[in-house]
Design an enzyme around this catalytic site. Structure first.
Site, PDB file in Angstrom:
ATOM      1  N   ASN A   7      -3.404  10.466  -2.859  1.00 49.57           N
ATOM      2  CA  ASN A   7      -3.722   9.839  -1.580  1.00 49.57           C
ATOM      3  C   ASN A   7      -4.614  10.814  -0.816  1.00 49.57           C
ATOM      4  O   ASN A   7      -4.130  11.789  -0.245  1.00 49.57           O
ATOM      5  CB  ASN A   7      -2.410   9.557  -0.836  1.00 49.57           C
ATOM      6  CG  ASN A   7      -2.648   8.919   0.521  1.00 49.57           C
ATOM      7  OD1 ASN A   7      -3.777   8.745   0.961  1.00 49.57           O
ATOM      8  ND2 ASN A   7      -1.562   8.570   1.197  1.00 49.57           N
ATOM      9  N   ARG A  98      -4.576   5.719  -3.853  1.00 47.55           N
ATOM     10  CA  ARG A  98      -4.438   4.867  -2.674  1.00 47.55           C
ATOM     11  C   ARG A  98      -5.841   4.629  -2.104  1.00 47.55           C
ATOM     12  O   ARG A  98      -6.584   5.579  -1.840  1.00 47.55           O
ATOM     13  CB  ARG A  98      -3.580   5.568  -1.621  1.00 47.55           C
ATOM     14  CG  ARG A  98      -3.490   4.712  -0.392  1.00 47.55           C
ATOM     15  CD  ARG A  98      -2.811   5.420   0.730  1.00 47.55           C
ATOM     16  NE  ARG A  98      -2.771   4.545   1.881  1.00 47.55           N
ATOM     17  CZ  ARG A  98      -2.861   4.957   3.130  1.00 47.55           C
ATOM     18  NH1 ARG A  98      -3.017   6.241   3.392  1.00 47.55           N
ATOM     19  NH2 ARG A  98      -2.800   4.096   4.119  1.00 47.55           N
ATOM     20  N   HIS A 187      -1.067  -1.281   5.459  1.00 46.90           N
ATOM     21  CA  HIS A 187       0.306  -0.947   5.043  1.00 46.90           C
ATOM     22  C   HIS A 187       0.822  -1.918   3.983  1.00 46.90           C
ATOM     23  O   HIS A 187       2.036  -2.060   3.797  1.00 46.90           O
ATOM     24  CB  HIS A 187       1.307  -1.036   6.229  1.00 46.90           C
ATOM     25  CG  HIS A 187       1.227   0.095   7.216  1.00 46.90           C
ATOM     26  ND1 HIS A 187       1.625  -0.060   8.521  1.00 46.90           N
ATOM     27  CD2 HIS A 187       0.836   1.380   7.087  1.00 46.90           C
ATOM     28  CE1 HIS A 187       1.472   1.083   9.169  1.00 46.90           C
ATOM     29  NE2 HIS A 187       0.984   1.967   8.306  1.00 46.90           N
ATOM     30  N   ARG A 248      -2.051   4.841  18.932  1.00 49.40           N
ATOM     31  CA  ARG A 248      -2.935   3.658  19.023  1.00 49.40           C
ATOM     32  C   ARG A 248      -2.356   2.639  20.000  1.00 49.40           C
ATOM     33  O   ARG A 248      -1.146   2.437  20.052  1.00 49.40           O
ATOM     34  CB  ARG A 248      -3.081   2.989  17.657  1.00 49.40           C
ATOM     35  CG  ARG A 248      -3.715   3.855  16.599  1.00 49.40           C
ATOM     36  CD  ARG A 248      -4.024   2.999  15.365  1.00 49.40           C
ATOM     37  NE  ARG A 248      -4.415   3.821  14.239  1.00 49.40           N
ATOM     38  CZ  ARG A 248      -3.741   3.858  13.081  1.00 49.40           C
ATOM     39  NH1 ARG A 248      -2.669   3.123  12.895  1.00 49.40           N
ATOM     40  NH2 ARG A 248      -4.172   4.623  12.099  1.00 49.40           N
ATOM     41  N   GLU A 392       5.796   4.152  -1.034  1.00 49.26           N
ATOM     42  CA  GLU A 392       4.461   3.657  -1.408  1.00 49.26           C
ATOM     43  C   GLU A 392       3.970   4.303  -2.700  1.00 49.26           C
ATOM     44  O   GLU A 392       3.299   3.664  -3.500  1.00 49.26           O
ATOM     45  CB  GLU A 392       3.474   3.925  -0.257  1.00 49.26           C
ATOM     46  CG  GLU A 392       3.706   2.997   0.920  1.00 49.26           C
ATOM     47  CD  GLU A 392       3.127   3.511   2.220  1.00 49.26           C
ATOM     48  OE1 GLU A 392       3.729   4.430   2.817  1.00 49.26           O
ATOM     49  OE2 GLU A 392       2.079   3.007   2.645  1.00 49.26           O
TER      50      GLU A 392
END
Ligand code: AMP
Length: 408
Positions: A7, A98, A187, A248, A392
């Site tokens: 990743n 990823r 996600h 965010r 993940e």
């Protein structure tokens, strides 16, 4: 097969070595052999942490100015006689990457061919902050491990099943046609993992239940999963839309951005930074983007910290109720991510007052089970509420094995 999961971010490389196969996936006997993280690439000193199964952990602070050096370091650590676990890098059977954005081209993971590579590069336009680093990671890993298959696993792919009315914005259609402006969602690998795992917990195939999945980490998103398929999700064209997150803003009247830009004479870059880095929990609280800190501060009476927590939970509650409606009823609600897995307070506040739609939390289970997998709603609760720690990397390793076997 030994799968190296990579990743690559702008200044980091996270990796895991996972032993898996179609049989092991079926039997649930996959094994994590090593994991590590290289952070602060390109800065004065990088931070390398690494641990292989049964070996001493490694913590170093070398100078690593470039991703190539970082990925070479990953292979050196994995094959180091003292701390590593491989005799040679040739033992690695495949690499799973990823990739944040797969645009409309990819609705599932793909073995990276010349053509797939070209299409991933095209998607850089949609995710200029993320995809170029994922692409770079692939290019380097492909050079260092040229004889094994490389597989791309996209954050957006799971949400490609959303119907048009869920992904088109109320904007002139020309912006969709010309620039691909639509909701993509992110996600996806985590929401898909939760869906897969809930099959075990509910003891039925995904095609037989409706599910709401909440990924609450630094980034936060929620997905409505109808019979195994994502039909709506809170993140949109970028990960900025939807829930309030660590830094965010989440949903916002778009006119606010134009207004602030005009009033404060902000450049595009400054506005982008404000929305992505200085908003959300840190913006509202002025204290921290870390939920642990906010909970502590709020317990000490800090009103701004409490307001940030209340905003976070209220927004989440609205989405849960909306997705319950979207699904015409849900069988289960699953929490994951650093906050979703570890904060009884956030789970209970965001479900408070949802008993009208059958969502209830058992306070004792909520406290007791914290951090581990299981049901936190009462036995007679209409909607099963669960904690499901996400994985993940495991999902990427599985997809890699399946893609290589041509079984996706
Ligand atoms: P992630 O991005 O999944 O690693 O999640 C990071 C977020 O999880 C941060 O906001 C952390 O504060 C939050 N987190 C981790 N542990 C806890 C905890 N025990 N209580 C509340 N938030 C937590």
């Amino acid at each position: 097969m030994l799968v190296l999961v990579l990743n690559c971010g702008s200044s980091s490389v996270k990796f895991q070595l996972i032993q898996t196969s179609p049989e092991a996936i079926e039997a649930g006997t996959e094994k994590k052999l090593a994991r590590g993280n290289i952070e602060k690439i390109g800065m004065t000193t990088a931070i390398v942490s690494f641990q292989a199964e049964g070996k001493p952990p490694v913590k170093e602070t070398p100078v690593i100015l470039e991703h190539r050096v970082a990925i070479e370091r990953v292979l050196t650590l994995l094959t180091d006689p003292q701390v590593g676990i491989l005799k040679s890098r040739n033992e690695i059977g495949a690499v799973g990457h990823r990739v944040v954005h797969g645009g409309e081209k990819f609705s599932k993971s793909q073995v990276i061919t010349e053509e797939v590579y070209r299409q991933i590069v095209e998607c850089c336009e949609l995710a200029p902050l993320h995809n170029p680093h994922n692409v770079r990671g692939y290019e380097i890993a492909h050079e260092l491990l040229p004889d094994v298959p490389h597989v791309a696993v996209f954050d957006t792919a799971f949400h490609q099943t959303m119907p048009e009315y869920a992904y088109i914005y109320g904007l002139p259609m020309v912006v969709y046609r010309r620039h691909g402006i639509r909701r993509y969602g992110f996600h996806g690998t985590s929401h898909r993992y939760l869906t897969w795992r809930m099959q075990k917990l509910l003891n039925k195939p995904a095609s037989e239940f409706n599910l709401i999945t909440c990924h609450l980490g630094n980034g936060c998103s929620i997905t409505a999963v109808e019979r195994g398929k994502s039909v709506d999700t809170s993140m949109g064209f970028t990960p900025l839309e939807g829930l309030i997150m660590g830094t965010r803003s989440g949903d916002l009247d778009p006119a606010v951005v134009l207004h602030i830009m005009a009033k404060e004479e902000l450049t595009l870059h400054e506005a982008n930074t404000m929305l992505n880095k200085h908003s959300g929990l840190i913006g509202v609280s002025g204290v921290s983007n870390d939920m642990r800190e906010l909970v502590k501060e709020s317990q000490k009476g800090n009103k701004a910290a409490r307001l940030a927590i209340d905003l976070f939970c209220y927004r989440l509650k609205k989405y849960i109720a909306a997705y319950y409606g979207v699904l015409n009823g849900a069988d289960a609600l699953a929490f994951t991510g650093g906050i979703g897995e570890n904060s009884p307070l956030i789970r209970s506040l965001s479900c408070a007052g949802l008993d009208c739609i059958g969502i209830q939390i058992d306070p004792e289970r909520n406290e007791k089970l914290n951090g581990s997998e299981g049901r936190i709603s009462p036995d007679d609760g209409k909607v099963g509420v669960y904690i499901v720690p996400t994985d993940e990397e495991m999902m990427i390793a599985r997809d890699t094995v399946h893609a290589v076997a041509g079984k996706l």
